[in-house]
Design an enzyme around this catalytic site. Structure first.
Site, PDB file in Angstrom:
ATOM      1  N   HIS A 312       0.843  -1.195   0.000  1.00 33.57           N
ATOM      2  CA  HIS A 312       0.000   0.000   0.000  1.00 33.57           C
ATOM      3  C   HIS A 312       0.874   1.240   0.000  1.00 33.57           C
ATOM      4  O   HIS A 312       1.940   1.231   0.610  1.00 33.57           O
ATOM      5  CB  HIS A 312      -0.925   0.023   1.229  1.00 33.57           C
ATOM      6  CG  HIS A 312      -2.072   0.950   1.059  1.00 33.57           C
ATOM      7  ND1 HIS A 312      -1.999   2.277   1.377  1.00 33.57           N
ATOM      8  CD2 HIS A 312      -3.310   0.741   0.549  1.00 33.57           C
ATOM      9  CE1 HIS A 312      -3.147   2.844   1.075  1.00 33.57           C
ATOM     10  NE2 HIS A 312      -3.963   1.938   0.567  1.00 33.57           N
ATOM     11  N   ASP A 370      -7.888  -5.647  -0.033  1.00 30.70           N
ATOM     12  CA  ASP A 370      -8.335  -6.425  -1.189  1.00 30.70           C
ATOM     13  C   ASP A 370      -7.945  -7.891  -1.104  1.00 30.70           C
ATOM     14  O   ASP A 370      -8.468  -8.722  -1.838  1.00 30.70           O
ATOM     15  CB  ASP A 370      -7.771  -5.826  -2.484  1.00 30.70           C
ATOM     16  CG  ASP A 370      -8.406  -4.485  -2.775  1.00 30.70           C
ATOM     17  OD1 ASP A 370      -9.598  -4.344  -2.497  1.00 30.70           O
ATOM     18  OD2 ASP A 370      -7.705  -3.585  -3.271  1.00 30.70           O
TER      19      ASP A 370
END
Ligand code: CMC
Length: 435
Positions: A312, A370
């Site tokens: 991320h 996700d």
């Protein structure tokens, strides 16, 4: 700049070619200080260079805050794990839109307003039928949401606060209907109308999974898991799609066009498309014995392959949304009696092996939201192509809250980044016969 302080005793000093420039420093309510370079070009005649905006604050915002090192995500100051456990999606929508948690009466009124707007203009059904049967639901969503400007003229004037409010409620209310219709269209089943006696998440599930020929009962545990998925995706600072919405809006574009732009950006596999890409990757790996091969590929500089659902831009410790999502995944799989199928076995073992691998530890790559959301959605019966539309419908409130905030910001200007030009300098045109 509400909530931030400009410290007049401290300045950033910049020296260019013997000239010195003092730049103001702003202190936010949370997070690192921000050096204000707005007058830099006018004073020093230079631009700054920051591809990917890794060090640039593009706006001031009071909506969401992420501390990537501590793994903290706050919505209007409230930690995401508390909201996911104790609140629910429509309450979080209210919080994001209006800044405070609602009273009981405010929540009831808001829920009523959203519920009354869940149906889609009947003519839009014909619009759906223009798409190919095998169209990706995200392609349909980009088109249909953009087309809303053609069906709801009375809420496109961004200078009218009432129209802004109606457009906001319409999009939050209609997005599940649009996503469910995109799904139904792709599998050749009739569209299912919303039911106003159901809560937001249950309504979405019934629009996706019920058929006119049979009774459909929404399982409250699945509805709760669905609602939690919506909540966990509701907003996330100035990410790519939110910045896209803000950039589109800075030109004065109508709200439906701005949100359609956000949906288009979200579709990419580095952003919202990662949930679909992650599950497809798990299936491609197929069996646990192939995991080392894929980890080696992810580490290979000459191979573009990345572990989907890992890493991320901001979180460098853990993604707090992933922690809640993982718990939810266990709950849902347990409820549905899903045994450790191959995909699940691969997911669990891949997570373990990647977390034990120094490459991922050194680069601070952890599972993101996700990684787990796809596992839950698949267990619920959604095809992978619906994963990103579900992300889009959840994020709509975040986009709208940021859009409204931007429109009421007196410092708003059209977004217009500069560039570091590397093309040819001026040269004269040469006729084709002389080239
Ligand atoms: N697998 C393998 N290596 C990775 C991965 C990954 N998933 N992510 C980053 N790296 C490596 C990358 O190769 C780079 O290595 P080096 O320093 O040797 O060049 C280093 O880690 C830093 O990567 P970056 O691309 O500079 O980092 P970024 O902040 O620009 O990218 C990211 C963040 C999310 C786009 C990226 O981690 C990624 O592509 N992840 C996979 C896609 C994904 O899961 N996206 C969902 C994000 S969460 C939901 C959302 O925001 O929509």
């Amino acid at each position: 700049m509400d909530g931030s302080r400009t410290d007049d005793t401290r300045k950033a000093h910049l020296e260019i070619g013997g000239e010195s420039y003092d730049l103001p420093i702003h202190s936010p309510s949370e997070g690192p200080d921000v050096v204000d370079i707005r007058k830099l070009y006018a004073q020093a005649g230079v631009f700054t260079y920051d591809p990917g905006f890794t060090s640039t604050a593009s706006c001031d915002s009071a909506i969401t805050y992420i501390d990537g090192d501590a793994g903290v995500l706050l919505h209007r100051g409230y930690p995401i794990d508390q909201l996911a456990q104790k609140s629910h999606y429509l309450e979080v929508c209210y919080l994001l839109l209006y800044g405070e948690l609602p009273t009981g009466a405010q929540l009831e009124d808001f829920t009523q307003r959203v519920t009354m707007h869940t149906m889609l203009h009947e003519q839009m059904h014909y619009f759906f039928r223009g798409f190919r049967r095998d169209a990706h639901p995200m392609a349909i969503m980009v088109g249909v949401v953009g087309a809303m400007a053609a069906f709801y003229h009375d809420s496109t004037d961004i200078n009218d606060p009432w129209q802004r409010e109606v457009a906001s409620i319409r999009m939050i209310a209609k997005m599940p209907t649009i996503a469910a219709m995109a799904y139904k269209y792709s599998i050749g089943q009739p569209f299912v109308y919303p039911q106003n006696d159901l809560d937001y998440a249950s309504n979405f599930l019934q629009m996706c999974f019920s058929v006119p020929s049979a009774q459909y009962q929404v399982d409250p545990i699945l509805a709760r898991a669905m609602d939690r998925i919506f909540t966990l995706h509701a907003d996330h600072e100035q990410n790519a799609s939110t910045s896209t919405v803000r950039l589109a809006s800075s030109s004065g574009a109508n709200p439906f066009a701005c949100i359609a732009a956000g949906i288009a950006c979200l579709w990419g596999p580095a952003h919202g498309g990662a949930n679909q890409a992650c599950l497809e990757m798990l299936r491609e790996i197929g069996t646990v014995d192939r995991i080392p091969e894929f980890i080696a590929r992810a580490k290979d500089k000459n191979d573009p392959f990345r572990l989907m659902g890992f890493g991320h831009r901001v979180y460098k410790n853990f993604d707090p949304r992933a922690t809640v999502m993982k718990e939810s995944a266990d709950e849902v799989l347990d409820l549905l009696g899903v045994e450790d199928n191959d995909t699940l076995k691969v997911a669990k073992e891949l997570e373990k092996q990647a977390l034990d691998d120094p490459y991922f530890a050194e680069k601070k790559l952890f599972p993101n939201v996700d990684f787990y959301s796809g596992i839950i959605l698949e267990a619920m019966g959604f095809p992978t192509s619906m994963f990103t539309p579900i992300f889009a419908l959840s994020r709509t409130v975040g986009w709208i809250s940021q859009w409204k905030e931007q429109l009421s910001d007196p410092a708003m200007k059209i977004g217009r980044p500069r560039q570091l030009y590397t093309g040819p300098s001026q040269r004269d045109y040469v006729d084709v016969e002389n080239r």
